[in-house]
Design an enzyme around this catalytic site. Sequence first.
Site, PDB file in Angstrom:
ATOM      1  N   GLU A 187     -26.105 -21.035 -36.237  1.00 51.43           N
ATOM      2  CA  GLU A 187     -26.224 -20.621 -37.963  1.00 51.43           C
ATOM      3  C   GLU A 187     -25.484 -21.665 -38.564  1.00 51.43           C
ATOM      4  O   GLU A 187     -24.096 -21.929 -38.486  1.00 51.43           O
ATOM      5  CB  GLU A 187     -25.183 -19.368 -38.046  1.00 51.43           C
TER       6      GLU A 187
ATOM      7  N   CYS B  24     -22.052 -18.654 -46.568  1.00 53.93           N
ATOM      8  CA  CYS B  24     -23.380 -19.287 -46.201  1.00 53.93           C
ATOM      9  C   CYS B  24     -24.549 -18.947 -46.979  1.00 53.93           C
ATOM     10  O   CYS B  24     -25.468 -19.753 -47.299  1.00 53.93           O
ATOM     11  CB  CYS B  24     -23.567 -19.455 -44.798  1.00 53.93           C
TER      12      CYS B  24
ATOM     13  N   GLU C 123     -25.983 -29.132 -49.596  1.00 53.09           N
ATOM     14  CA  GLU C 123     -24.858 -28.063 -49.918  1.00 53.09           C
ATOM     15  C   GLU C 123     -23.610 -28.525 -50.223  1.00 53.09           C
ATOM     16  O   GLU C 123     -23.072 -29.452 -49.507  1.00 53.09           O
ATOM     17  CB  GLU C 123     -24.747 -27.480 -48.398  1.00 53.09           C
TER      18      GLU C 123
ATOM     19  N   LYS D 186     -13.320 -22.122 -29.526  1.00 54.85           N
ATOM     20  CA  LYS D 186     -12.831 -23.083 -30.489  1.00 54.85           C
ATOM     21  C   LYS D 186     -12.797 -22.578 -31.881  1.00 54.85           C
ATOM     22  O   LYS D 186     -13.747 -22.996 -32.481  1.00 54.85           O
ATOM     23  CB  LYS D 186     -13.493 -24.186 -30.046  1.00 54.85           C
TER      24      LYS D 186
HETATM   25  P1  NAD Z   1     -18.089 -27.889 -39.205  1.00 58.04           P
HETATM   26  O1  NAD Z   1     -19.331 -28.122 -38.661  1.00 58.04           O
HETATM   27  O2  NAD Z   1     -17.330 -29.056 -39.667  1.00 58.04           O
HETATM   28  O3  NAD Z   1     -17.185 -27.151 -38.038  1.00 58.04           O
HETATM   29  C1  NAD Z   1     -17.492 -25.854 -37.336  1.00 58.04           C
HETATM   30  C2  NAD Z   1     -16.738 -25.939 -36.300  1.00 58.04           C
HETATM   31  O4  NAD Z   1     -17.373 -27.125 -35.222  1.00 58.04           O
HETATM   32  C3  NAD Z   1     -15.363 -26.432 -36.360  1.00 58.04           C
HETATM   33  O5  NAD Z   1     -14.498 -25.608 -35.155  1.00 58.04           O
HETATM   34  C4  NAD Z   1     -15.071 -27.677 -35.802  1.00 58.04           C
HETATM   35  O6  NAD Z   1     -13.917 -28.341 -35.338  1.00 58.04           O
HETATM   36  C5  NAD Z   1     -16.568 -27.664 -34.795  1.00 58.04           C
HETATM   37  N1  NAD Z   1     -16.894 -29.253 -34.512  1.00 58.04           N
HETATM   38  C6  NAD Z   1     -16.870 -30.423 -35.498  1.00 58.04           C
HETATM   39  N2  NAD Z   1     -17.523 -31.291 -34.793  1.00 58.04           N
HETATM   40  C7  NAD Z   1     -17.894 -30.802 -33.478  1.00 58.04           C
HETATM   41  C8  NAD Z   1     -18.451 -31.596 -32.471  1.00 58.04           C
HETATM   42  N3  NAD Z   1     -18.962 -32.779 -32.238  1.00 58.04           N
HETATM   43  N4  NAD Z   1     -18.898 -30.883 -31.425  1.00 58.04           N
HETATM   44  C9  NAD Z   1     -18.243 -29.604 -31.321  1.00 58.04           C
HETATM   45  N5  NAD Z   1     -17.940 -28.982 -32.092  1.00 58.04           N
HETATM   46  C10 NAD Z   1     -17.478 -29.675 -33.348  1.00 58.04           C
HETATM   47  O7  NAD Z   1     -18.217 -26.482 -40.315  1.00 58.04           O
HETATM   48  P2  NAD Z   1     -17.118 -26.081 -41.233  1.00 58.04           P
HETATM   49  O8  NAD Z   1     -17.060 -27.001 -42.461  1.00 58.04           O
HETATM   50  O9  NAD Z   1     -15.930 -25.283 -40.458  1.00 58.04           O
HETATM   51  O10 NAD Z   1     -18.023 -24.695 -42.005  1.00 58.04           O
HETATM   52  C11 NAD Z   1     -18.691 -24.781 -43.111  1.00 58.04           C
HETATM   53  C12 NAD Z   1     -20.109 -24.735 -42.752  1.00 58.04           C
HETATM   54  O11 NAD Z   1     -20.661 -23.537 -41.941  1.00 58.04           O
HETATM   55  C13 NAD Z   1     -21.004 -24.728 -43.918  1.00 58.04           C
HETATM   56  O12 NAD Z   1     -22.308 -25.707 -43.799  1.00 58.04           O
HETATM   57  C14 NAD Z   1     -21.788 -23.230 -43.876  1.00 58.04           C
HETATM   58  O13 NAD Z   1     -23.091 -23.061 -44.445  1.00 58.04           O
HETATM   59  C15 NAD Z   1     -22.038 -23.142 -42.611  1.00 58.04           C
HETATM   60  N6  NAD Z   1     -21.910 -21.536 -42.060  1.00 58.04           N
HETATM   61  C16 NAD Z   1     -23.146 -21.012 -41.831  1.00 58.04           C
HETATM   62  C17 NAD Z   1     -23.146 -19.848 -41.444  1.00 58.04           C
HETATM   63  C18 NAD Z   1     -24.353 -18.999 -41.301  1.00 58.04           C
HETATM   64  O14 NAD Z   1     -24.514 -17.758 -40.998  1.00 58.04           O
HETATM   65  N7  NAD Z   1     -25.529 -19.773 -41.299  1.00 58.04           N
HETATM   66  C19 NAD Z   1     -22.030 -18.751 -41.549  1.00 58.04           C
HETATM   67  C20 NAD Z   1     -20.946 -19.560 -41.955  1.00 58.04           C
HETATM   68  C21 NAD Z   1     -20.749 -20.871 -42.469  1.00 58.04           C
END
Ligand code: NAD
Length: 495
Positions: free
Chosen positions: A266, A300, A399, A191
């Site tokens: 992550e 990140c 963040e 997804k």
């Molecule tokens: P997000 O959590 O908003 O969304 C990520 C994914 O989760 C999307 O595909 C979204 O549709 C899905 N999602 C949302 N709600 C959900 C639910 N209830 N159940 C299942 N899936 C759901 O994150 P984002 O805004 O897309 O990404 C940015 C975040 O990712 C930042 O916090 C960043 O730090 C983090 N990030 C972390 C790493 C790492 O390696 N630690 C790497 C990249 C990004």
Amino acid sequence: MVQVETKTVVEPIVKPFDCLHYIDGKFVESVDGKTFNNVNPVTEEVYGTVAEGSAADIDLAVKAAKRAFEEGPWGKMTVNERSRIICKVGDILEARQEEIAQLESLDTGKHLKFSRHVDAPRAAANFHFFADYMISIGTEAYQDETHNALNYGYRRPIGVVGLIQPWNLPLFLLTWKLAPALAAGCTVVIKPSELTPMTATRLMGILKEAGVPDGVVNLVHGFGPVAGSAINKHPDIAGIGFIGQVSTGAKIMAEAAPTLKKLSFELGGKNPNIIFADVDIDEVVATTIRSSFTNQGEVCVCGSRIYVERQIFDEFVERFASKTRELKVGDPFDMSNDQGALVAKVHYDKVMSYLKIAEEEGGTFVTGGKRPDGLDKGYFIEPTIITGLDDRSRCVREEIFGPIVTVIPFDSEEEVIEAANNTRMGLSNTIWTNDIRRAHRVAQKIVSGLSYINCWFVRDLRTPFGGTKDSGLGRVGGSHSWEFYTEITNICVKL
Ligand code: NAD
């Protein structure tokens, strides 16, 4: 003398396209025919539609993945056969790097310099790395002399895994999960982020071309609370590899609990960048520009809390600000620019709200703090350096995930360690010093998954990657990914 005009805008070789799901080797619409719009972050115009998945689409994808896992050729292949196919995926991605880089820049708004240099090559490298890794990895074994027995670990794939992905490095991070899952012999339901559906969709055709059998990899587009949630709850999904926000991780964990899924998370970070006075300031400024503003600060491990020892605070801020003012923001396909647009209005509004918070909290904008002049369309924000805030500020604690950093002075090693640890997150930190003992001491005292000493974002794919505290669950990379996507049986043989 004749003036030669230098053309800096790259003519795209790709076009945006409508994105469908990919289930059992076919591109398909949603069961209920629903779609949503894909918006160009640079022009704010709709440039395509995306199939909007529901629980019914996820169920079809899981059924296909389960069939492929239990009955298809994937599980019957030798490790070498699977490795060759995975390697071929990497070869095709490598050959089509420019197309991948351009699609990524189109969808995310990130600058083409970055997607050419990082997103596209890393997507290919992830497949090449795990194709090699899987044929060289061994297993653990113990000779038990007391009982005259031999114990060894036999690993098998965990089954169908769900990969739920973010928008900041869409294909790079998807392949970081997909390559080891395939190497381990799992089958997959993906997804992608609803904000960046294009490169994941393009990858599906590449997998087919490389010989990945139908049903092994399936992709369903859609929104987290519907399509994502259906993955969290599905009883036939054995594990979830998730990258995204801390709050989403908590929701996934709660919804996955009744079916006891294996989870690899992550999550977000609020990473400290600690600069002691004994450093070469030019070297630190050059890397700090990258660790602050690379990919519009949407990486990140970007270091958004910069702590500088007081003796060099003013000099550092002045030189850092002067280099930051040289960064040009604008069209991601114009090679005279350095930084592109933020991914979407929802994220742009969030980042802008922190500029308002900084102002209310009494921060000083040394650079930026607004949209760039002359850019009336698109989700652009100037690289912003803020001073005058401390650890009580929301800008320092939360963040932001945009081109905004705070710079704060410190007087002692103890004080800066305490400040660095004063957060619920623990993804990464960067320590700048030429005192070797202090470097190791500080790295060991800060509670986080990653510590960079005199460098930033230097990545060896064999090493453990991930966060502690609220920043993640488990580690990925090399044997750590292998452990997640496989289940071990201890076989005890009486000799
Ligand atoms: P997000 O959590 O908003 O969304 C990520 C994914 O989760 C999307 O595909 C979204 O549709 C899905 N999602 C949302 N709600 C959900 C639910 N209830 N159940 C299942 N899936 C759901 O994150 P984002 O805004 O897309 O990404 C940015 C975040 O990712 C930042 O916090 C960043 O730090 C983090 N990030 C972390 C790493 C790492 O390696 N630690 C790497 C990249 C990004």
